[in-house]
Design a protein around this motif. Structure first.
Motif, PDB file in Angstrom:
ATOM      1  N   LEU A 190       0.808  -1.145   0.029  1.00 14.46           N
ATOM      2  CA  LEU A 190      -0.096   0.046  -0.029  1.00 14.46           C
ATOM      3  C   LEU A 190       0.728   1.109   0.039  1.00 14.46           C
ATOM      4  N   SER A 191       1.845   1.226   0.682  1.00 16.67           N
ATOM      5  CA  SER A 191       2.852   2.327   0.633  1.00 16.67           C
ATOM      6  C   SER A 191       3.401   2.813  -0.874  1.00 16.67           C
ATOM      7  N   ARG A 192       3.373   2.147  -1.559  1.00 15.65           N
ATOM      8  CA  ARG A 192       3.969   2.141  -3.025  1.00 15.65           C
ATOM      9  C   ARG A 192       2.952   3.137  -3.821  1.00 15.65           C
ATOM     10  N   THR A 193       1.592   3.076  -3.182  1.00 12.44           N
ATOM     11  CA  THR A 193       0.661   4.055  -3.859  1.00 12.44           C
ATOM     12  C   THR A 193       0.096   5.185  -3.311  1.00 12.44           C
ATOM     13  N   LEU A 194       0.366   4.972  -1.942  1.00  7.41           N
ATOM     14  CA  LEU A 194      -0.084   5.813  -0.778  1.00  7.41           C
ATOM     15  C   LEU A 194       0.682   6.630   0.016  1.00  7.41           C
TER      16      LEU A 194
ATOM     17  N   VAL B  23      -6.247   1.211   3.855  1.00  7.67           N
ATOM     18  CA  VAL B  23      -5.157   0.701   4.749  1.00  7.67           C
ATOM     19  C   VAL B  23      -5.986  -0.435   5.775  1.00  7.67           C
ATOM     20  N   ILE B  24      -7.350   0.067   5.909  1.00 15.33           N
ATOM     21  CA  ILE B  24      -8.092  -0.881   6.810  1.00 15.33           C
ATOM     22  C   ILE B  24      -8.906  -1.769   6.481  1.00 15.33           C
ATOM     23  N   PHE B  25      -9.768  -1.740   5.355  1.00 10.66           N
ATOM     24  CA  PHE B  25     -10.778  -2.370   5.136  1.00 10.66           C
ATOM     25  C   PHE B  25     -10.159  -3.750   4.169  1.00 10.66           C
ATOM     26  N   SER B  26     -11.216  -4.881   4.108  1.00 11.22           N
ATOM     27  CA  SER B  26     -10.708  -5.999   3.741  1.00 11.22           C
ATOM     28  C   SER B  26     -11.721  -6.753   3.132  1.00 11.22           C
ATOM     29  N   ASP B  27     -11.423  -7.961   2.654  1.00 12.69           N
ATOM     30  CA  ASP B  27     -12.494  -8.693   1.937  1.00 12.69           C
ATOM     31  C   ASP B  27     -12.313 -10.302   2.754  1.00 12.69           C
ATOM     32  N   GLY B  28     -13.555 -10.879   3.047  1.00 15.35           N
ATOM     33  CA  GLY B  28     -13.583 -12.282   3.342  1.00 15.35           C
ATOM     34  C   GLY B  28     -15.029 -12.471   3.915  1.00 15.35           C
ATOM     35  N   ALA B  29     -15.258 -13.857   4.346  1.00 14.25           N
ATOM     36  CA  ALA B  29     -16.760 -14.235   4.722  1.00 14.25           C
ATOM     37  C   ALA B  29     -16.491 -15.235   6.150  1.00 14.25           C
ATOM     38  N   GLY B  30     -17.435 -14.988   6.751  1.00 15.52           N
ATOM     39  CA  GLY B  30     -17.589 -16.131   8.050  1.00 15.52           C
ATOM     40  C   GLY B  30     -18.983 -16.346   8.019  1.00 15.52           C
ATOM     41  N   ALA B  31     -19.006 -17.732   8.541  1.00 17.40           N
ATOM     42  CA  ALA B  31     -20.668 -18.253   8.851  1.00 17.40           C
ATOM     43  C   ALA B  31     -20.860 -19.023  10.131  1.00 17.40           C
TER      44      ALA B  31
END
Length: 346
Positions: A45-49, A178-186
């Motif tokens: 992320l530091s390469r673009t932000l 920098v905070i948000f992400s993808d995924g799932a829980g059930a």
């Protein structure tokens, strides 16, 4: 029609049959998790932000987050997590009576994510609907499942929290990227001999809608040629101050409603917003030293509604807390909406 077949005070059909007065206890029987294979480290992320690994870790505690590929959608990730929960519980999809999906990032609107997750699983003739309560979505959906079972409408409910936050985040916005992400829980919730999901304490405050939420509506995007899609924006410092000042009291009310004390808890599983916030809330609660505090956010990032079941799954994988131990769940986020309950861990 005989006299005996007519209810007192009316003719057949004039009343709804009440059925037995049910209050069937429910419990989470098993959980499942799906984490996209691609991890995004802070250095990337530091390469673009305008940021760095040290800056991100100091302010959020996050070292890595997950990024979904084009084929990893809210529906496919949710179905994969649900399959793992069913397998862990030793149940087939035929046992499921209802699918409740918690998501804020599903952009299809209709048909619902839950209907499509049920289709992916091969579930037929099941109830299916979505719950939208942002980062408190899993807590809300879990209480819906508990209520469905308590009232006799279902014996097994699949609660699926799935988020593809990368679809909502401005990649140039350091506050959210920098905070948000993808995924799932059930979680497979089922009828049980004794209560395993405590009463819900919840609430909302629409006056804080601007603190975290989409900056445009989809209607504005549709009606404005050349307009970019809506992005999720957040005023982090305000949300942090609100959460650490208001959420400890909500959590304490949930513990009290369950008839427990803080010393009775084995784990605290809050929404994995960021590590600083988690630690501040845990500190203000005055949790005893033996209570395990979930810190899935460090390697997973913030997955909104999916963060709590993902964190529970990691505690299970690491054998950090015993099955049946009481855990306090606390969700809060955009809206703002919040909720908490005590559960027995699967």
């Amino acid at each position: 029609m005989t006299a005996e077949s007519v209810p007192k005070g009316g003719t057949r059909g004039s009343r709804i049959a009440a059925g037995p007065r049910l209050a069937i206890p429910a419990r989470i029987l098993a959980v499942g998790a799906y984490r996209p294979g691609r991890g995004v480290a802070n250095a990337e992320l530091s390469r673009t932000l305008d940021t760095s690994d040290a800056w991100i870790v100091k302010r959020t505690g996050i070292r890595r987050r997950c990024a979904a590929s084009p084929g990893e959608t809210v529906v496919t990730m949710g179905a994969a997590a649900a399959e793992k929960a069913l397998a862990a519980a030793g149940r087939s999809v035929d046992a499921v009576d209802c699918v409740v999906a918690a998501t804020m990032s599903y952009t299809g609107q209709s048909p619902s994510a839950a209907v499509q997750i049920a289709r992916e699983l091969g579930a037929k003739r099941v109830g299916a609907f979505d719950v939208s309560a942002a980062c408190a979505g899993f807590n809300y959906a879990l209480d819906v499942a508990r209520s469905l079972i308590a009232g006799g409408s279902a014996r097994h409910v699949l609660v699926v929290a799935s988020e593809r936050m990368s679809d909502l985040i401005d990649p140039g916005d350091r506050t959210t990227a920098v905070i948000f992400s993808d995924g799932a829980g059930a979680a497979l919730v089922g009828a049980y001999g004794e209560p395993g999901i405590g009463p819900m304490t919840w609430g909302s405050d629409g006056s804080l809608a601007g603190v975290a939420g989409q900056d445009l509506t989809w209607a504005h995007f549709r009606d404005t040629p050349g307009c970019r899609g809506p992005y999720f924006r957040m005023r982090g410092p305000e949300l942090y101050r609100w959460a650490i000042s208001e959420m400890p009291a909500v959590a304490l009310r949930a513990v009290d409603a369950a008839g427990l004390d803080l010393a009775d808890l084995a784990a605290f599983v809050p929404h994995q917003a960021n590590l600083r916030m988690i630690e501040a809330i845990a500190d203000r609660l005055g949790l005893p030293g033996h209570v395990v505090v979930a810190r899935d956010v460090e390697d997973q990032g913030n997955t909104s509604a999916a963060s709590i079941p993902l964190a529970i799954s990691r505690l299970k994988e690491e054998c950090a807390v015993a099955s049946g131990a009481p855990a306090l769940l606390l969700g809060f986020g955009a809206g703002v909406a919040y909720g908490a309950q005590v559960i027995r861990l699967p």
